[in-house]
Design a protein around this motif. Structure first.
Motif, PDB file in Angstrom:
ATOM      1  N   ASP A 204      -3.648   1.957  -8.400  1.00  0.00           N
ATOM      2  CA  ASP A 204      -3.646   2.799  -7.210  1.00  0.00           C
ATOM      3  C   ASP A 204      -4.392   2.128  -6.057  1.00  0.00           C
ATOM      4  O   ASP A 204      -4.036   2.295  -4.889  1.00  0.00           O
ATOM      5  N   VAL A 205      -5.429   1.370  -6.391  1.00  0.00           N
ATOM      6  CA  VAL A 205      -6.159   0.619  -5.364  1.00  0.00           C
ATOM      7  C   VAL A 205      -5.219  -0.359  -4.674  1.00  0.00           C
ATOM      8  O   VAL A 205      -5.158  -0.437  -3.437  1.00  0.00           O
ATOM      9  N   LEU A 206      -4.451  -1.096  -5.461  1.00  0.00           N
ATOM     10  CA  LEU A 206      -3.520  -2.069  -4.889  1.00  0.00           C
ATOM     11  C   LEU A 206      -2.446  -1.390  -4.056  1.00  0.00           C
ATOM     12  O   LEU A 206      -2.071  -1.880  -2.986  1.00  0.00           O
ATOM     13  N   ALA A 207      -1.953  -0.268  -4.532  1.00  0.00           N
ATOM     14  CA  ALA A 207      -0.949   0.475  -3.760  1.00  0.00           C
ATOM     15  C   ALA A 207      -1.521   0.888  -2.407  1.00  0.00           C
ATOM     16  O   ALA A 207      -0.818   0.859  -1.382  1.00  0.00           O
ATOM     17  N   ALA A 208      -2.808   1.252  -2.390  1.00  0.00           N
ATOM     18  CA  ALA A 208      -3.463   1.616  -1.130  1.00  0.00           C
ATOM     19  C   ALA A 208      -3.541   0.415  -0.192  1.00  0.00           C
ATOM     20  O   ALA A 208      -3.305   0.543   1.019  1.00  0.00           O
ATOM     21  N   TYR A 209      -3.870  -0.749  -0.731  1.00  0.00           N
ATOM     22  CA  TYR A 209      -3.966  -1.946   0.111  1.00  0.00           C
ATOM     23  C   TYR A 209      -2.621  -2.261   0.771  1.00  0.00           C
ATOM     24  O   TYR A 209      -2.564  -2.592   1.963  1.00  0.00           O
ATOM     25  N   PHE A 210      -1.547  -2.165   0.006  1.00  0.00           N
ATOM     26  CA  PHE A 210      -0.232  -2.468   0.578  1.00  0.00           C
ATOM     27  C   PHE A 210       0.212  -1.384   1.559  1.00  0.00           C
ATOM     28  O   PHE A 210       0.885  -1.683   2.557  1.00  0.00           O
ATOM     29  N   ALA A 211      -0.189  -0.141   1.304  1.00  0.00           N
ATOM     30  CA  ALA A 211       0.104   0.931   2.265  1.00  0.00           C
ATOM     31  C   ALA A 211      -0.604   0.652   3.593  1.00  0.00           C
ATOM     32  O   ALA A 211      -0.049   0.900   4.679  1.00  0.00           O
ATOM     33  N   LEU A 212      -1.826   0.109   3.523  1.00  0.00           N
ATOM     34  CA  LEU A 212      -2.561  -0.218   4.741  1.00  0.00           C
ATOM     35  C   LEU A 212      -1.930  -1.394   5.477  1.00  0.00           C
ATOM     36  O   LEU A 212      -1.886  -1.408   6.716  1.00  0.00           O
ATOM     37  N   LEU A 213      -1.435  -2.379   4.741  1.00  0.00           N
ATOM     38  CA  LEU A 213      -0.753  -3.495   5.399  1.00  0.00           C
ATOM     39  C   LEU A 213       0.444  -3.000   6.201  1.00  0.00           C
ATOM     40  O   LEU A 213       0.748  -3.514   7.283  1.00  0.00           O
ATOM     41  N   GLU A 214       1.114  -1.993   5.678  1.00  0.00           N
ATOM     42  CA  GLU A 214       2.317  -1.477   6.339  1.00  0.00           C
ATOM     43  C   GLU A 214       1.986  -0.489   7.456  1.00  0.00           C
ATOM     44  O   GLU A 214       2.622  -0.512   8.516  1.00  0.00           O
ATOM     45  N   HIS A 215       1.024   0.389   7.222  1.00  0.00           N
ATOM     46  CA  HIS A 215       0.857   1.539   8.117  1.00  0.00           C
ATOM     47  C   HIS A 215      -0.545   1.716   8.696  1.00  0.00           C
ATOM     48  O   HIS A 215      -0.740   2.622   9.519  1.00  0.00           O
ATOM     49  N   GLY A 216      -1.514   0.907   8.271  1.00  0.00           N
ATOM     50  CA  GLY A 216      -2.878   1.094   8.760  1.00  0.00           C
ATOM     51  C   GLY A 216      -2.999   0.818  10.252  1.00  0.00           C
ATOM     52  O   GLY A 216      -2.268  -0.002  10.817  1.00  0.00           O
ATOM     53  N   ARG A 217      -3.941   1.511  10.902  1.00  0.00           N
ATOM     54  CA  ARG A 217      -4.170   1.316  12.336  1.00  0.00           C
ATOM     55  C   ARG A 217      -5.237   0.244  12.555  1.00  0.00           C
ATOM     56  O   ARG A 217      -6.272   0.238  11.900  1.00  0.00           O
ATOM     57  N   SER A 218      -4.961  -0.631  13.485  1.00  0.00           N
ATOM     58  CA  SER A 218      -5.861  -1.746  13.745  1.00  0.00           C
ATOM     59  C   SER A 218      -7.234  -1.254  14.192  1.00  0.00           C
ATOM     60  O   SER A 218      -7.352  -0.313  14.983  1.00  0.00           O
ATOM     61  N   GLY A 219      -8.273  -1.888  13.645  1.00  0.00           N
ATOM     62  CA  GLY A 219      -9.644  -1.551  13.994  1.00  0.00           C
ATOM     63  C   GLY A 219     -10.218  -0.380  13.229  1.00  0.00           C
ATOM     64  O   GLY A 219     -11.376  -0.023  13.434  1.00  0.00           O
ATOM     65  N   GLU A 220      -9.428   0.191  12.306  1.00  0.00           N
ATOM     66  CA  GLU A 220      -9.871   1.386  11.586  1.00  0.00           C
ATOM     67  C   GLU A 220     -10.391   1.044  10.185  1.00  0.00           C
ATOM     68  O   GLU A 220     -10.002   0.047   9.577  1.00  0.00           O
ATOM     69  N   VAL A 221     -11.251   1.927   9.685  1.00  0.00           N
ATOM     70  CA  VAL A 221     -11.839   1.815   8.347  1.00  0.00           C
ATOM     71  C   VAL A 221     -11.269   2.926   7.477  1.00  0.00           C
ATOM     72  O   VAL A 221     -11.130   4.065   7.931  1.00  0.00           O
ATOM     73  N   TYR A 222     -10.948   2.607   6.219  1.00  0.00           N
ATOM     74  CA  TYR A 222     -10.337   3.585   5.316  1.00  0.00           C
ATOM     75  C   TYR A 222     -11.027   3.573   3.952  1.00  0.00           C
ATOM     76  O   TYR A 222     -11.153   2.512   3.328  1.00  0.00           O
ATOM     77  N   ASN A 223     -11.458   4.745   3.489  1.00  0.00           N
ATOM     78  CA  ASN A 223     -11.927   4.877   2.110  1.00  0.00           C
ATOM     79  C   ASN A 223     -10.744   4.751   1.163  1.00  0.00           C
ATOM     80  O   ASN A 223      -9.672   5.332   1.407  1.00  0.00           O
ATOM     81  N   VAL A 224     -10.941   4.015   0.072  1.00  0.00           N
ATOM     82  CA  VAL A 224      -9.936   3.927  -0.995  1.00  0.00           C
ATOM     83  C   VAL A 224     -10.598   4.492  -2.248  1.00  0.00           C
ATOM     84  O   VAL A 224     -11.447   3.842  -2.863  1.00  0.00           O
TER      85      VAL A 224
END
Length: 301
Positions: A204-224
């Motif tokens: 699930d951690v890895l799935a989160a990382y790839f979701a961020l590569l696709e959809h994360g906003r630049s300059g933002e911090v995300y809890n996983v």
């Protein structure tokens, strides 16, 4: 055509899992073993062209080592990150960059402030946490001055197959497997297990990382994180039941270092809202997989 993905730290726990998962739509670039403390270490490797995305996993992650050698930890985690960024800039990189930090940057958080959100001010209590916050700020600064998409992930405790027995759940699974194989007496040694932690399966951690590569906003911090609070004692008892063994749980005074942070629970609301990601692996499946993994590994020791 598959996009090129550069991942540092492929030999670590998460990196090994990433390599094994062969992410769809991505072609993993084979990175030679190099020292990111060398400013030009990556230049020759990137001479043929930049990757489309980067996940920066590499770093000094062992907290006792950070106390022993804080300067070395800062060199690896901060200057190493700067050297990576500068090498990517020199080769013309313009894609998505994910810096993998740590939930450890929050330091001690009062129970009244749980679950931990990204709005919580980092208050690192060790040189490792300081180095991760420093590298986060460096990446955020680059997000303001470069055209790249730069995201920061703060993973909490993550577990899964292939993890070293230095951590509580794999340590218990190893002992349970040894008992099942008749390699040790039916008792397991533990430290302080009356604490709670936010555990998330590494898949699930890895799935989160790839979701961020696709959809994360630049300059933002995300809890996983899982968003769930698990008492360590309860997970150990569930693991013992799943293994169907009779054993005694004994506290080892040498392992009994009272944790300053008794409870940990994070919020993944921001990650879920902005990327659509959500945990999919149940804790029971995680525990079963860890037990099965150690059932094989104890025979190879």
């Amino acid at each position: 055509m598959d996009r090129k993905l550069l991942v540092t730290g492929l030999s670590g726990f998460v990196g090994t899992q990433l390599r094994a998962s062969q992410p769809s739509g991505w072609r993993l670039m084979e990175l030679p073993r190099l020292d990111l403390r060398d400013p030009g270490a990556l230049d020759g490797y990137l001479a043929d062209g930049p990757p489309d995305a980067v996940i920066h996993l590499a770093g000094q992650t062992f907290v006792p080592q950070a106390f022993k050698d804080p300067a070395g930890t800062l060199q690896v985690n901060v200057l190493g990150t700067l050297n990576l960024l500068e090498s990517l800039k020199r080769c013309g990189f313009s894609g998505a960059f994910l810096y993998v930090s740590s939930g450890d940057v929050y330091g001690q958080v009062s129970e009244a402030q749980l679950p931990i959100t990204e709005e919580q001010m980092p208050r690192p209590r060790n040189p490792y946490g300081v180095s991760k916050v420093s590298a986060e700020l460096l990446c955020q600064q680059w997000s303001f001055t470069e055209s790249w998409r730069m995201m920061v992930a703060r993973p909490f405790n993550h577990v899964g197959t292939g993890q070293k027995a230095d951590f509580v759940l794999p340590a218990v699974a190893r002992q349970v497997a040894r008992i099942r194989r008749g390699l040790q007496a039916p008792r397991i040694e533990v430290g302080d297990i009356d604490v709670s932690r936010d555990f998330l399966d590494v898949r699930d951690v890895l799935a989160a990382y790839f979701a961020l590569l696709e959809h994360g906003r630049s300059g933002e911090v995300y809890n996983v994180c899982s968003g769930q609070e698990y008492r360590v004692r309860d997970l150990i008892e569930r693991m013992v039941r799943l293994a169907e063994v009779e054993l005694e749980i004994c506290q080892d005074p040498q392992r009994l270092r009272r944790a300053e942070q008794r409870r940990v629970c994070g919020s993944h609301a921001k990650l879920r809202q902005e990327t659509g990601w959500a945990p999919e692996i149940s804790m029971e499946r995680t525990l079963r997989d860890i037990l099965a993994d150690w059932d094989v590994r104890v025979l190879q020791e």
